[in-house]
Design a protein around this motif. Structure first.
Motif, mmCIF file in Angstrom:
data_model
loop_
_atom_site.group_PDB
_atom_site.id
_atom_site.type_symbol
_atom_site.label_atom_id
_atom_site.label_comp_id
_atom_site.label_asym_id
_atom_site.label_seq_id
_atom_site.Cartn_x
_atom_site.Cartn_y
_atom_site.Cartn_z
ATOM 1 N N GLN A 178 -4.283 -5.935 -3.490
ATOM 2 C CA GLN A 178 -4.298 -7.394 -3.442
ATOM 3 C C GLN A 178 -3.404 -7.991 -4.522
ATOM 4 O O GLN A 178 -2.667 -8.961 -4.281
ATOM 5 N N GLN A 179 -3.435 -7.393 -5.720
ATOM 6 C CA GLN A 179 -2.600 -7.895 -6.806
ATOM 7 C C GLN A 179 -1.122 -7.696 -6.493
ATOM 8 O O GLN A 179 -0.298 -8.586 -6.720
ATOM 9 N N LYS A 222 -9.987 -0.251 2.873
ATOM 10 C CA LYS A 222 -8.917 0.565 2.298
ATOM 11 C C LYS A 222 -8.500 1.720 3.208
ATOM 12 O O LYS A 222 -7.296 1.946 3.394
ATOM 13 N N THR A 276 0.836 -1.205 0.000
ATOM 14 C CA THR A 276 0.000 0.000 0.000
ATOM 15 C C THR A 276 0.864 1.245 0.000
ATOM 16 O O THR A 276 0.560 2.231 -0.679
ATOM 17 N N GLY A 279 -5.640 -12.653 -1.691
ATOM 18 C CA GLY A 279 -7.040 -12.548 -2.037
ATOM 19 C C GLY A 279 -7.746 -11.552 -1.140
ATOM 20 O O GLY A 279 -7.187 -11.050 -0.158
ATOM 21 N N GLN A 280 -8.986 -11.283 -1.467
ATOM 22 C CA GLN A 280 -9.765 -10.306 -0.707
ATOM 23 C C GLN A 280 -9.890 -10.708 0.762
ATOM 24 O O GLN A 280 -9.805 -9.877 1.658
ATOM 25 N N SER A 296 -6.375 1.120 -5.269
ATOM 26 C CA SER A 296 -7.632 0.398 -5.038
ATOM 27 C C SER A 296 -7.361 -0.886 -4.265
ATOM 28 O O SER A 296 -6.242 -1.410 -4.283
ATOM 29 N N PRO A 297 -8.367 -1.407 -3.572
ATOM 30 C CA PRO A 297 -8.179 -2.703 -2.899
ATOM 31 C C PRO A 297 -7.692 -3.789 -3.857
ATOM 32 O O PRO A 297 -6.833 -4.601 -3.487
ATOM 33 N N LYS A 298 -8.215 -3.780 -5.078
ATOM 34 C CA LYS A 298 -7.798 -4.779 -6.065
ATOM 35 C C LYS A 298 -6.314 -4.624 -6.389
ATOM 36 O O LYS A 298 -5.573 -5.617 -6.489
ATOM 37 N N ALA A 299 -5.863 -3.371 -6.555
ATOM 38 C CA ALA A 299 -4.452 -3.127 -6.860
ATOM 39 C C ALA A 299 -3.565 -3.571 -5.703
ATOM 40 O O ALA A 299 -2.490 -4.148 -5.914
#
Length: 201
Positions: free
Chosen positions: A29-30, A46, A11, A35-36, A24-27
């Motif tokens: 996690q990637q 976030k 982060t 995973g979520q 973003s949360p997706k970014a």
């Protein structure tokens, strides 16, 4: 990966690279390879994770600065050591970048550590300048608080100039300039040890 420390580290990187909106949360996690479920196991969302990341960035900035501020040399030499310390100039100051992020500044919880960090920096610089004045290294007419604000502004502004130019040269020039101004406020009896200019970032 997948620990809280991994998520905080990723982060921090994303906030520096993309800002709050782009983190973003997706970014996250990637980047962290999780995973979520793993992310929400450690953080409520976030904003919570961003606060942990910003807090860690601020802590590291303060620790690095304090190491220079309490190092060897006269007060002005310690200020110079801080200004000439290694930085990723072309990426910008991580705390300074956060202060320019409208979304971070709009959230009181995220804004607070950033504001506190910059206030701390200005305060510590002012303390060193006041010490230099009291010890006779700097002239009695020097205003430590105003000079500390000037140094902080030069530091942040020169990072922006370096990024725009794609070169560390504007930053190095600005540091040379503000140190030359300090040298002009030195007393006739003060002895300042010149430090070598760092290699261009």
């Amino acid at each position: 990966m997948g620990t809280a420390e991994d998520l905080i580290a990723c982060t921090r990187e994303l906030l520096w690279e993309r800002g709050y909106v782009g983190t973003s949360p997706k970014a996250i996690q990637q980047r962290a390879g999780v995973g979520q479920g793993s992310m929400y196991h450690h953080f409520t969302g976030k904003p919570d994770l961003a606060l942990a990341a910003i807090t860690r960035t601020v802590q590291e900035m303060r620790a690095a600065a304090e190491a220079r501020f309490t190092g060897p040399g006269t007060p002005v030499e310690r200020v110079a050591a801080y200004l000439r310390g290694e930085r990723e100039v072309l990426k910008g100051c991580p705390v300074g970048r956060l202060s320019q992020d409208a979304d971070v500044m709009a959230d009181p919880a995220l804004r607070a550590p950033v504001v506190d960090a910059l206030a701390w920096l200005r305060g510590r610089l002012a303390e060193l300048l006041a010490e230099g004045r009291e010890r006779g290294e700097l002239r009695s007419g020097l205003d430590p608080e105003a000079t500390a604000d000037t140094i902080t502004a030069v530091l942040q502004g020169s990072c922006a100039l370096a990024r725009a130019a794609g070169s560390g040269e504007p930053f190095a020039d600005a540091v040379d300039g503000i140190l030359a101004v300090l040298a002009k406020t030195a007393t006739a009896t003060a002895t300042a040890t010149a430090q070598p200019r760092p290699a261009e970032a």
